[in-house]
Write a protein that holds these residues in place. Structure first.
Motif, short mmCIF file in Angstrom:
data_model
loop_
_atom_site.label_atom_id
_atom_site.label_comp_id
_atom_site.label_asym_id
_atom_site.label_seq_id
_atom_site.Cartn_x
_atom_site.Cartn_y
_atom_site.Cartn_z
N LEU A 1 0.84 -1.21 0.00
CA LEU A 1 0.00 0.00 0.00
C LEU A 1 0.87 1.26 0.00
O LEU A 1 0.58 2.24 -0.69
CB LEU A 1 -0.90 -0.03 1.25
CG LEU A 1 -2.09 0.92 1.27
CD1 LEU A 1 -3.04 0.62 0.13
CD2 LEU A 1 -2.81 0.80 2.62
N PHE B 1 15.40 1.55 1.43
CA PHE B 1 16.28 0.42 1.75
C PHE B 1 17.53 0.85 2.52
O PHE B 1 18.30 -0.01 2.95
CB PHE B 1 16.65 -0.34 0.48
CG PHE B 1 15.44 -0.92 -0.21
CD1 PHE B 1 14.60 -1.80 0.48
CD2 PHE B 1 15.11 -0.58 -1.49
CE1 PHE B 1 13.46 -2.32 -0.13
CE2 PHE B 1 13.98 -1.10 -2.11
CZ PHE B 1 13.15 -1.97 -1.42
N PHE C 1 4.38 -16.90 6.74
CA PHE C 1 4.94 -16.30 5.53
C PHE C 1 6.21 -15.49 5.82
O PHE C 1 6.23 -14.64 6.71
CB PHE C 1 3.91 -15.35 4.89
CG PHE C 1 2.66 -16.05 4.41
CD1 PHE C 1 2.71 -16.89 3.30
CD2 PHE C 1 1.45 -15.86 5.06
CE1 PHE C 1 1.56 -17.54 2.85
CE2 PHE C 1 0.30 -16.50 4.62
CZ PHE C 1 0.36 -17.34 3.51
N GLY D 1 9.03 -11.77 0.15
CA GLY D 1 9.58 -10.47 -0.25
C GLY D 1 10.52 -9.94 0.81
O GLY D 1 11.47 -10.62 1.23
N GLU E 1 13.76 -11.43 2.90
CA GLU E 1 15.02 -10.67 2.91
C GLU E 1 15.44 -10.35 4.35
O GLU E 1 16.62 -10.38 4.69
CB GLU E 1 14.88 -9.39 2.08
CG GLU E 1 14.78 -9.69 0.59
CD GLU E 1 14.33 -8.50 -0.24
OE1 GLU E 1 13.25 -7.95 0.05
OE2 GLU E 1 15.04 -8.11 -1.18
N1 CAA Z 1 1.74 -5.16 2.05
C1 CAA Z 1 0.59 -4.62 2.51
N2 CAA Z 1 -0.42 -5.34 2.99
C2 CAA Z 1 -0.30 -6.68 2.99
C3 CAA Z 1 0.85 -7.31 2.55
C4 CAA Z 1 1.93 -6.50 2.06
N3 CAA Z 1 3.08 -7.02 1.64
N4 CAA Z 1 0.68 -8.66 2.68
C5 CAA Z 1 -0.53 -8.84 3.21
N5 CAA Z 1 -1.14 -7.64 3.39
C6 CAA Z 1 -2.47 -7.40 3.96
C7 CAA Z 1 -3.59 -7.72 2.97
O1 CAA Z 1 -3.80 -6.64 2.09
C8 CAA Z 1 -4.75 -7.96 3.89
O2 CAA Z 1 -5.22 -6.72 4.33
P1 CAA Z 1 -6.85 -6.48 4.43
O3 CAA Z 1 -7.30 -7.45 5.47
O4 CAA Z 1 -6.94 -5.05 4.83
O5 CAA Z 1 -7.39 -6.80 3.07
C9 CAA Z 1 -4.10 -8.63 5.11
O6 CAA Z 1 -2.71 -8.29 5.03
C10 CAA Z 1 -4.22 -10.14 5.08
O7 CAA Z 1 -3.73 -10.60 3.84
P2 CAA Z 1 -4.55 -11.60 2.86
O8 CAA Z 1 -6.02 -11.38 3.02
O9 CAA Z 1 -4.00 -11.43 1.49
O10 CAA Z 1 -4.14 -13.01 3.50
P3 CAA Z 1 -4.08 -14.42 2.72
O11 CAA Z 1 -3.85 -15.43 3.80
O12 CAA Z 1 -5.21 -14.59 1.81
O13 CAA Z 1 -2.73 -14.31 1.82
C11 CAA Z 1 -0.41 -13.79 1.39
C12 CAA Z 1 -1.48 -14.21 2.43
C13 CAA Z 1 -0.22 -14.92 0.37
C14 CAA Z 1 0.88 -13.55 2.14
C15 CAA Z 1 -0.87 -12.51 0.66
O14 CAA Z 1 -1.25 -11.55 1.65
C16 CAA Z 1 0.18 -11.87 -0.20
O15 CAA Z 1 0.43 -12.34 -1.30
N6 CAA Z 1 0.81 -10.78 0.31
C17 CAA Z 1 1.79 -10.02 -0.48
C18 CAA Z 1 3.13 -10.75 -0.53
C19 CAA Z 1 4.09 -9.97 -1.39
O16 CAA Z 1 3.89 -9.76 -2.58
N7 CAA Z 1 5.20 -9.50 -0.79
C20 CAA Z 1 6.24 -8.74 -1.48
C21 CAA Z 1 6.05 -7.26 -1.23
S1 CAA Z 1 7.18 -6.25 -2.20
C22 CAA Z 1 8.66 -6.34 -1.35
O17 CAA Z 1 8.76 -6.96 -0.31
C23 CAA Z 1 9.83 -5.59 -1.98
C24 CAA Z 1 11.13 -5.72 -1.26
O18 CAA Z 1 12.09 -6.24 -1.81
C25 CAA Z 1 11.32 -5.19 0.08
#
Ligand code: CAA
Length: 257
Positions: A68, A84, A104, A107, A111
């Motif tokens: 977000l 970073f 979990f 990402g 790291e």
């Molecule tokens: N950022 C912000 N919010 C996140 C989040 C993230 N990385 N991961 C989970 N959330 C939030 C969801 O939006 C959700 O919020 P709401 O209840 O307000 O909708 C809450 O946490 C619960 O998540 P889910 O409903 O999605 O839970 P799930 O059990 O169905 O799925 C999950 C779990 C597979 C981990 C899924 O949440 C997901 O795919 N999350 C994102 C993972 C991701 O892409 N991470 C990489 C981020 S980029 C990064 O990290 C760059 C870097 O190098 C530093």
């Protein structure tokens, strides 16, 4: 000082640092990362602490950087935010840090675990770098640390598919130290930390420094660094105590001097 997302308990020279932003699976926003790194730096400077354990919650160690917070950012904003930079300070921590990972570690969460010195995983842990699915790539060391830890080919499979791996696969690949039942994960990490906390603190820090250097420098440079550090430890009271205790057939008492 009370922190919003980070809660610390210290027992027997070991600090347990919990990330608590469970409603978003411990998504690592800027505020949280600043608190976490500041806390680890504070504990690193605290003589009563010899080893640290970082953990999250039962469902997530951390599900990555806060999406977000990044969703509407422009390249200029991202560059100015320099999110970073704070991660670089993790590398300055001299005391050992163990990650206790349940759920979990995706990402930035993966790291963060890899930025620690050892990883104890609960059997339900999932490690992954799903950034490619968001149209980006890891920014906090994912391409570098994962490649060093598990090798380029296996790292690329994870990085290019974004597919997470199980705790058992992470163990087989050398990403984690051990896999334990989820409910004992923090306790197992703490036991490891207590064992390390009993060792001579200055030797522990120098061993960590030398082992980390092994990933960065050629063998000869690393061997010289190791040898000089070995000699330097002869200036410590703990070295005298350790060797004397062995000869006296008793347990050493290390004071970190
Ligand atoms: N950022 C912000 N919010 C996140 C989040 C993230 N990385 N991961 C989970 N959330 C939030 C969801 O939006 C959700 O919020 P709401 O209840 O307000 O909708 C809450 O946490 C619960 O998540 P889910 O409903 O999605 O839970 P799930 O059990 O169905 O799925 C999950 C779990 C597979 C981990 C899924 O949440 C997901 O795919 N999350 C994102 C993972 C991701 O892409 N991470 C990489 C981020 S980029 C990064 O990290 C760059 C870097 O190098 C530093």
């Amino acid at each position: 000082m009370s922190l919003r997302y980070i809660h610390t308990e210290i027992n027997e020279s070991v600090a347990l640092v919990r990330i608590e932003r469970h409603e978003v699976l411990n998504a690592l926003n800027l505020h949280l990362m600043n608190e976490l790194v500041g806390e680890l730096a504070r504990l690193d400077a605290d003589d009563s602490v010899r080893c640290m354990v970082v953990t999250g919650g039962p469902k997530a160690f951390a599900a990555g950087a806060d999406i977000l917070e990044m969703a509407d950012a422009t390249v200029v904003e991202m560059k100015q935010r320099n999110q970073f930079q704070v991660w670089d300070r993790l590398r300055q921590v001299r005391k050992p840090v163990i990650a206790a990972v349940n759920g979990f570690a995706l990402g930035g969460g993966c790291e963060l675990a890899m930025a620690c010195d050892m990883i104890v995983a609960g059997e339900d842990a999932k490690f992954g770098q799903p950034e490619v699915k968001l149209g980006v790539m890891p920014g906090a060391g994912g391409t570098q640390r994962l490649t060093r830890l598990i090798g380029k080919n296996r790292a690329l499979e994870m990085l290019l598919t974004g597919r997470p791996i199980s705790a058992d696969d992470a163990l087989n690949m050398g990403l984690v130290n051990r896999v334990v039942p989820a409910e004992t994960c923090v306790q197992e990490a703490l036991s490891l930390a207590y064992e390390i906390a009993k060792q001579a603190p200055i030797a522990v820090q120098m061993i960590k420094e030398a082992a980390n250097k092994a990933l960065d420098v050629d063998l000869q440079t690393g061997m010289e660094l190791e040898r000089n550090a070995f000699y330097l430890l002869f200036a410590t009271e703990d070295r005298s105590e350790g060797m004397k205790a062995f000869l006296d057939k008793r347990k050493p008492v290390f004071r970190g001097r």
